[in-house]
Design a protein around this motif. Sequence first.
Motif, short mmCIF file in Angstrom:
data_model
loop_
_atom_site.label_atom_id
_atom_site.label_comp_id
_atom_site.label_asym_id
_atom_site.label_seq_id
_atom_site.Cartn_x
_atom_site.Cartn_y
_atom_site.Cartn_z
N ARG A 82 94.66 -80.14 -81.55
CA ARG A 82 95.66 -80.58 -80.75
C ARG A 82 96.90 -80.25 -81.27
O ARG A 82 97.65 -81.16 -82.25
CB ARG A 82 95.71 -82.23 -80.42
N GLU A 84 98.96 -78.03 -85.57
CA GLU A 84 98.08 -79.30 -85.01
C GLU A 84 98.48 -80.44 -85.70
O GLU A 84 98.79 -80.71 -86.85
CB GLU A 84 96.67 -79.12 -85.30
N GLU A 100 95.90 -80.95 -75.06
CA GLU A 100 97.06 -80.16 -74.94
C GLU A 100 97.11 -78.89 -75.29
O GLU A 100 97.83 -77.96 -75.16
CB GLU A 100 98.19 -80.93 -76.18
N THR A 139 92.78 -92.12 -78.17
CA THR A 139 94.01 -91.18 -78.05
C THR A 139 95.21 -92.06 -77.62
O THR A 139 95.13 -93.22 -77.60
CB THR A 139 93.78 -90.00 -77.01
N ASP A 199 101.13 -83.86 -72.82
CA ASP A 199 99.85 -84.32 -72.15
C ASP A 199 99.91 -85.12 -70.92
O ASP A 199 101.19 -85.63 -70.71
CB ASP A 199 99.12 -85.33 -73.31
#
Length: 416
Positions: free
Chosen positions: A62, A57, A35, A162, A85
Motif C-alpha cells: 500500500r 509503502e 491504493e 484499514t 483511497d
Amino acid sequence: MSCDLSQRLLDLQDRDADIALLQQALGCESVTGNEANFAPFLMSQMGELGLAPKSAEFLPGRPNVWGRKPGSGDGPTLMFAGHTDTVHVRGWSEKWAGTVKEDPFAAPLINGEIWGRGACDLKGGICASLAAMRLLERAGVTLRGDVTYAFIGDEESGEPGTGVSAGVADLVTRIQSGEISTPDFAVYVEPTCLDVYTAQIGFFIADVKITGTSAYFGTPEKGVDALKATHALLAAIWRHQEELALGPKHDLVGPSNILVTEIKGGGYIAVPGECELSLIRKLRPGEDLDTAVAAFEAVIDAVAVEEGIKIRISYPAGRDHPYGGSPVEIAPDHGDALSLGRCIQDTHEARGKIAGAPYWSETPFLVNQIGCPAVYCAPGDISVAHTFEERINVEEYLAAIRAYALFMTRYCGTNE
C-alpha cells in the motif's frame, strides 16, 4: 495583473484534457487497501509535470506517492495533499444496472457531471491540483516557491483492518525526518464545493457492550436483563446529548453532539443476556478528546444498573489520537486562507467563502504534528460522497483548476 492572469488561464485551459485526466483517474479502482492500483497513474502524471515523484509503502502493498516542483528557491512551500483511497462500491452496479452509470469506474459525463466512485471524494481535488500545475506551464508561469504534492492512502474507513490514517502518519514521519520538505501552507483536497474550510470537527466512536445473564422467560428472576440496563444507559446518553446541544457553539461547525447509531440485543423467548450499542461523539474545535471521553464515561458510570450487569466500552476508530480524530482549526481570517478564497472567487463567483468541515479528515496531522497551517478546499459536494450518487460538476472542477493555479502564483510568487 491577477485579473489578466485569471483571464489568461481561462483562455489557455484545455477543458478536454482536464476532463480526460479525471476520467482516467476514476478508471483506477482504489478502494481502501488497493491504493497501489492508483499509484502508477499518479506517478506517470506527476513525472510528466517534472515533479520527480517518489513512492513508498506505508503498509505492505500500500504505497503513498509524493513529488515536488521546485521554484527558484526564494519563495514559500505550498503543499497539496489528498487521499488516494475511496470507499467500496458494493451495490453500485445493482443500483444502476442497465444504465450508463452501471460501472462505478467508467466515469461517464452526464448532464455536465462526471459520475463514479471517487469523483468528488476526492479524485476531483487530486486531478484539479495536478491540472493546475499543467495549466501554469501552458501559461509560461515560473514560480519562486516550491509546490509539493502528497497523495496518501488509508483515510477511508469501512474495509476490515484499514482506515486508521496509516498513510498520513507515514507522511508526517517522513516530513519530520527531513525526507520530505516541510510545507508552509497546505491545501487538503477534500470536497468543499470550493469553499475554504479553516475548521473541522473531531470525533470518537464508542462501542458499548452490556452483559447480564440470560434466563428462560418463565423464570425471569433467574436472569439479569441486559436490555433493561441498556434502556437506562440510552436515557443517560440522550440527556448528555441535550446538555451538549445547549452548550457552547463554534461559529463554523456549530455545537457538539452525541448520536447513538446502532443497537443490537435480545434473546429468543428469554431474558436478554447481552446488548450492544454504538455511538459517535462530535467535538468542536477547542475541545479535548481525553476530556470528552472522560465526560462520556462519567455519564455511563453514573447510571444505576442492576447488580450483575457488566459494561465494557471500546474505542475502535483511533486516528491521530487513540480515541478518535482531533478537532482542529486555524484562524478564520488567516491571510493565506483568505487569499485562496479570493482566487476561487476570481474563477467561480459563488464560492470561496470561509466555512467549517462537518466531517473529519487528516489536517490535524499537518496542523498539530508538523505545525503547518492547512485548510480543506476542493470541488465536489460531500453530501454525495460514499453514496451511489457520487459525481462532480464539471464546471466547478474546471474552475478549481484555475483557482489552484492562481493561488500557486499568489502564494509562491512568480518570476514574471
